[in-house]
Write a protein that holds these residues in place. Structure first.
Motif, PDB file in Angstrom:
ATOM      1  N   ALA A  21       2.548   6.151  -2.781  1.00 28.44           N
ATOM      2  CA  ALA A  21       3.616   7.067  -3.186  1.00 28.44           C
ATOM      3  C   ALA A  21       3.533   7.372  -4.681  1.00 28.44           C
ATOM      4  CB  ALA A  21       4.975   6.473  -2.841  1.00 28.44           C
ATOM      5  N   GLN A  22       3.191   6.374  -5.498  1.00 29.76           N
ATOM      6  CA  GLN A  22       3.057   6.594  -6.937  1.00 29.76           C
ATOM      7  C   GLN A  22       1.892   7.530  -7.241  1.00 29.76           C
ATOM      8  OE1 GLN A  22       3.238   3.092  -9.485  1.00 29.76           O
ATOM      9  NE2 GLN A  22       4.369   1.980  -7.907  1.00 29.76           N
ATOM     10  N   VAL A  23       0.774   7.334  -6.543  1.00 25.07           N
ATOM     11  CA  VAL A  23      -0.380   8.204  -6.776  1.00 25.07           C
ATOM     12  C   VAL A  23      -0.060   9.633  -6.359  1.00 25.07           C
ATOM     13  CG1 VAL A  23      -2.790   8.646  -6.210  1.00 25.07           C
ATOM     14  CG2 VAL A  23      -2.016   6.294  -6.518  1.00 25.07           C
ATOM     15  N   ARG A  24       0.618   9.801  -5.224  1.00 20.42           N
ATOM     16  CA  ARG A  24       0.956  11.148  -4.760  1.00 20.42           C
ATOM     17  C   ARG A  24       1.917  11.841  -5.720  1.00 20.42           C
ATOM     18  NH1 ARG A  24      -1.294  12.097  -0.008  1.00 20.42           N
ATOM     19  NH2 ARG A  24      -1.794  10.331   1.363  1.00 20.42           N
ATOM     20  N   GLU A  25       2.839  11.084  -6.300  1.00 20.20           N
ATOM     21  CA  GLU A  25       3.737  11.673  -7.297  1.00 20.20           C
ATOM     22  C   GLU A  25       2.942  12.151  -8.504  1.00 20.20           C
ATOM     23  OE1 GLU A  25       7.654  10.483 -10.009  1.00 20.20           O
ATOM     24  OE2 GLU A  25       6.728   8.995  -8.692  1.00 20.20           O
ATOM     25  N   TRP A  26       1.972  11.342  -8.921  1.00 21.74           N
ATOM     26  CA  TRP A  26       1.126  11.717 -10.063  1.00 21.74           C
ATOM     27  C   TRP A  26       0.324  12.982  -9.755  1.00 21.74           C
ATOM     28  CZ3 TRP A  26      -4.282  11.873 -10.146  1.00 21.74           C
ATOM     29  CH2 TRP A  26      -4.856  12.090 -11.391  1.00 21.74           C
ATOM     30  N   THR A  27      -0.284  13.053  -8.568  1.00 24.16           N
ATOM     31  CA  THR A  27      -1.096  14.225  -8.237  1.00 24.16           C
ATOM     32  C   THR A  27      -0.261  15.496  -8.185  1.00 24.16           C
ATOM     33  OG1 THR A  27      -0.848  13.881  -5.838  1.00 24.16           O
ATOM     34  CG2 THR A  27      -2.765  12.877  -6.895  1.00 24.16           C
ATOM     35  N   GLY A  28       1.035  15.354  -7.932  1.00 26.15           N
ATOM     36  CA  GLY A  28       1.888  16.530  -7.854  1.00 26.15           C
ATOM     37  C   GLY A  28       2.375  17.029  -9.195  1.00 26.15           C
TER      38      GLY A  28
ATOM     39  N   CYS B 206     -18.537   6.177  -3.149  1.00 26.79           N
ATOM     40  CA  CYS B 206     -18.750   4.838  -3.708  1.00 26.79           C
ATOM     41  C   CYS B 206     -18.638   4.918  -5.217  1.00 26.79           C
ATOM     42  CB  CYS B 206     -20.129   4.329  -3.289  1.00 26.79           C
ATOM     43  SG  CYS B 206     -20.523   2.691  -3.929  1.00 26.79           S
ATOM     44  N   SER B 207     -17.531   4.436  -5.750  1.00 30.65           N
ATOM     45  CA  SER B 207     -17.229   4.622  -7.170  1.00 30.65           C
ATOM     46  C   SER B 207     -16.769   3.331  -7.822  1.00 30.65           C
ATOM     47  CB  SER B 207     -16.133   5.687  -7.326  1.00 30.65           C
ATOM     48  OG  SER B 207     -15.695   5.779  -8.652  1.00 30.65           O
ATOM     49  N   GLY B 208     -16.995   3.248  -9.136  1.00 22.70           N
ATOM     50  CA  GLY B 208     -16.465   2.116  -9.885  1.00 22.70           C
ATOM     51  C   GLY B 208     -14.967   2.192 -10.047  1.00 22.70           C
ATOM     52  N   GLY B 209     -14.393   3.346  -9.780  1.00 24.83           N
ATOM     53  CA  GLY B 209     -12.950   3.516  -9.874  1.00 24.83           C
ATOM     54  C   GLY B 209     -12.220   2.777  -8.772  1.00 24.83           C
ATOM     55  N   GLY B 210     -10.898   2.834  -8.815  1.00 25.95           N
ATOM     56  CA  GLY B 210     -10.076   2.095  -7.870  1.00 25.95           C
ATOM     57  C   GLY B 210     -10.181   2.637  -6.459  1.00 25.95           C
ATOM     58  N   ARG B 211     -10.550   1.781  -5.527  1.00 27.60           N
ATOM     59  CA  ARG B 211     -10.690   2.191  -4.130  1.00 27.60           C
ATOM     60  C   ARG B 211      -9.388   2.746  -3.573  1.00 27.60           C
ATOM     61  NH1 ARG B 211     -10.726  -2.664  -0.229  1.00 27.60           N
ATOM     62  NH2 ARG B 211      -8.517  -2.443  -0.804  1.00 27.60           N
ATOM     63  N   ASP B 212      -8.288   2.069  -3.833  1.00 33.22           N
ATOM     64  CA  ASP B 212      -7.021   2.472  -3.227  1.00 33.22           C
ATOM     65  C   ASP B 212      -6.500   3.770  -3.824  1.00 33.22           C
ATOM     66  OD1 ASP B 212      -7.075   0.225  -1.566  1.00 33.22           O
ATOM     67  OD2 ASP B 212      -6.188  -1.009  -3.126  1.00 33.22           O
ATOM     68  N   PHE B 213      -6.782   3.995  -5.103  1.00 35.70           N
ATOM     69  CA  PHE B 213      -6.437   5.272  -5.732  1.00 35.70           C
ATOM     70  C   PHE B 213      -7.201   6.406  -5.052  1.00 35.70           C
ATOM     71  CE2 PHE B 213      -7.444   8.569  -8.854  1.00 35.70           C
ATOM     72  CZ  PHE B 213      -6.192   8.896  -9.358  1.00 35.70           C
ATOM     73  N   MET B 214      -8.492   6.228  -4.850  1.00 35.97           N
ATOM     74  CA  MET B 214      -9.309   7.279  -4.238  1.00 35.97           C
ATOM     75  C   MET B 214      -8.930   7.515  -2.781  1.00 35.97           C
ATOM     76  SD  MET B 214     -13.109   6.636  -5.841  1.00 35.97           S
ATOM     77  CE  MET B 214     -13.205   4.917  -5.336  1.00 35.97           C
ATOM     78  N   ARG B 215      -8.513   6.468  -2.096  1.00 36.56           N
ATOM     79  CA  ARG B 215      -8.161   6.617  -0.680  1.00 36.56           C
ATOM     80  C   ARG B 215      -6.972   7.562  -0.476  1.00 36.56           C
ATOM     81  NH1 ARG B 215      -8.919   0.539   2.007  1.00 36.56           N
ATOM     82  NH2 ARG B 215     -11.173   0.759   2.375  1.00 36.56           N
ATOM     83  N   VAL B 216      -6.101   7.640  -1.462  1.00 35.53           N
ATOM     84  CA  VAL B 216      -4.971   8.559  -1.357  1.00 35.53           C
ATOM     85  C   VAL B 216      -5.470  10.004  -1.326  1.00 35.53           C
ATOM     86  CG1 VAL B 216      -2.830   9.332  -2.459  1.00 35.53           C
ATOM     87  CG2 VAL B 216      -3.458   6.914  -2.524  1.00 35.53           C
TER      88      VAL B 216
ATOM     89  N   PRO C 265       0.813  -1.216   0.000  1.00 36.25           N
ATOM     90  CA  PRO C 265       0.000   0.000   0.000  1.00 36.25           C
ATOM     91  C   PRO C 265       0.850   1.271   0.000  1.00 36.25           C
ATOM     92  CG  PRO C 265      -0.925  -1.603   1.524  1.00 36.25           C
ATOM     93  CD  PRO C 265       0.398  -2.161   1.062  1.00 36.25           C
ATOM     94  N   GLU C 266       1.962   1.253   0.720  1.00 41.76           N
ATOM     95  CA  GLU C 266       2.819   2.438   0.787  1.00 41.76           C
ATOM     96  C   GLU C 266       3.436   2.758  -0.570  1.00 41.76           C
ATOM     97  OE1 GLU C 266       2.145   0.672   4.650  1.00 41.76           O
ATOM     98  OE2 GLU C 266       3.020  -0.194   2.833  1.00 41.76           O
ATOM     99  N   GLU C 267       3.850   1.723  -1.286  1.00 40.15           N
ATOM    100  CA  GLU C 267       4.450   1.934  -2.614  1.00 40.15           C
ATOM    101  C   GLU C 267       3.422   2.494  -3.588  1.00 40.15           C
ATOM    102  OE1 GLU C 267       7.801  -1.652  -2.442  1.00 40.15           O
ATOM    103  OE2 GLU C 267       5.768  -2.053  -3.201  1.00 40.15           O
TER     104      GLU C 267
END
Length: 295
Positions: free
Chosen positions: A124-131, A167-177, A119-121
């Motif tokens: 970190a990838q999602v946070r890099e993308w959002t930045g 509640c979305s069809g998208g990725g839960r873990d992506f949204m949790r970030v 989960p941490e890895e």
């Protein structure tokens, strides 16, 4: 309730319907709802932030897949990589309307790409993308494209004892970030399509398998009940894949994208939900006429 609630909402039927409903369910009387049952659920893409020309998560995913094809050209003959390379219009139309078959193909590839990561890895990838990532038309970071009126609605509901879930069809873990910093809700209040995890040697890692069904259509109320033990009292969506969730709630709010100056104007993938709203008396939000501010 103060005059400052729903400050970005213009006076009109949609705003009044929200205020009247919240007042009714929190006031002793025939419509009163116990605090424990005050569940509010919202779709994400197109309901809380932009989903055109494609849902933002796929910008994140496509960058990874482009690198994977570069590293392994044989992937170019497989879906969904083939459709991405060829810019297949039918594929992208299905993605824009959240066609379950297209979304399932994407999520299966998604689980393969990140299988074995912690989960941490992944976070970190999602946070890099959002930045770094920006919307291709509006030229601002995606996190700046969350709808302010919907965040104000979250605040109103939370102030009145509602627990708010996405509640979305998208990725839960992506949204949790994004959840805590962007929406002001806890990670555990995010429901979505997700990979299964395994725990071994003291750490969690993503598997190649999806956890249950896709969180689309009838999957939405199913996932909500599995997660909360209740169905929603208040639900908000914007597309045909949200119909079942909206039907399961006492109050349904449908966002209509009709503002091509400040956002986008389209009905593709929402034709059935707009018809159902008219038939069932759901509150329909005109982005153009009901929102003084969009982002």
């Amino acid at each position: 309730m103060t005059e400052k609630i729903l400050a970005s909402w213009k006076d009109g039927p949609a705003r009044q319907a929200i205020v009247d409903f919240v007042t009714a369910v929190t006031t002793p009387g025939p419509a009163f709802v116990e605090p424990a049952d005050r569940i509010a659920t919202f779709d994400n893409d197109g309901t809380l932030w932009v989903e055109q020309p494609l849902p933002p998560q796929f910008d994140f995913v496509f960058r990874t897949w482009a690198q994977e094809v570069k590293d392994d050209p044989s992937l170019a003959s497989q879906q969904p990589y083939k459709a991405l390379i060829e810019r297949d219009p039918d594929f992208f139309a299905g993605l824009g309307s959240q066609d379950p078959k297209v979304v399932e193909t994407l999520l299966e590839a998604f689980t393969r790409s990140w299988a074995g990561t912690t989960p941490e890895e992944f976070d970190a990838q999602v946070r890099e993308w959002t930045g770094t990532a920006k919307h291709p038309k509006l030229d601002v970071p995606y996190r700046e494209l969350v709808y302010r009126p919907m965040l104000e609605l979250f605040e109103l509901l939370q102030a009145n004892g509602f627990r708010v879930f996405v509640c979305s069809g998208g990725g839960r873990d992506f949204m949790r970030v994004l959840a805590e910093d962007t929406w002001g809700i806890l990670k555990e209040n995010v429901i979505g399509s997700a990979a299964a995890y395994t725990y071994a040697d003291g750490k969690l890692v993503r598997s190649r398998e999806l956890l249950g069904s896709l969180d689309l259509g009838s999957g939405k109320p199913e996932h909500i009940f599995a997660h909360t033990g209740r169905l929603p009292v208040f639900a908000g969506g914007n597309a045909d894949v949200d119909i079942e969730m909206l039907q399961s709630a006492r109050f349904a709010l449908l966002v209509n994208h009709d503002d091509d100056e400040r956002e986008f104007s389209y009905t593709r993938g929402a034709e059935a939900s707009l018809a159902k709203a008219a038939e069932s008396g759901w509150a329909v939000v005109s982005m153009k006429n009901d929102w003084a501010t969009v982002f």
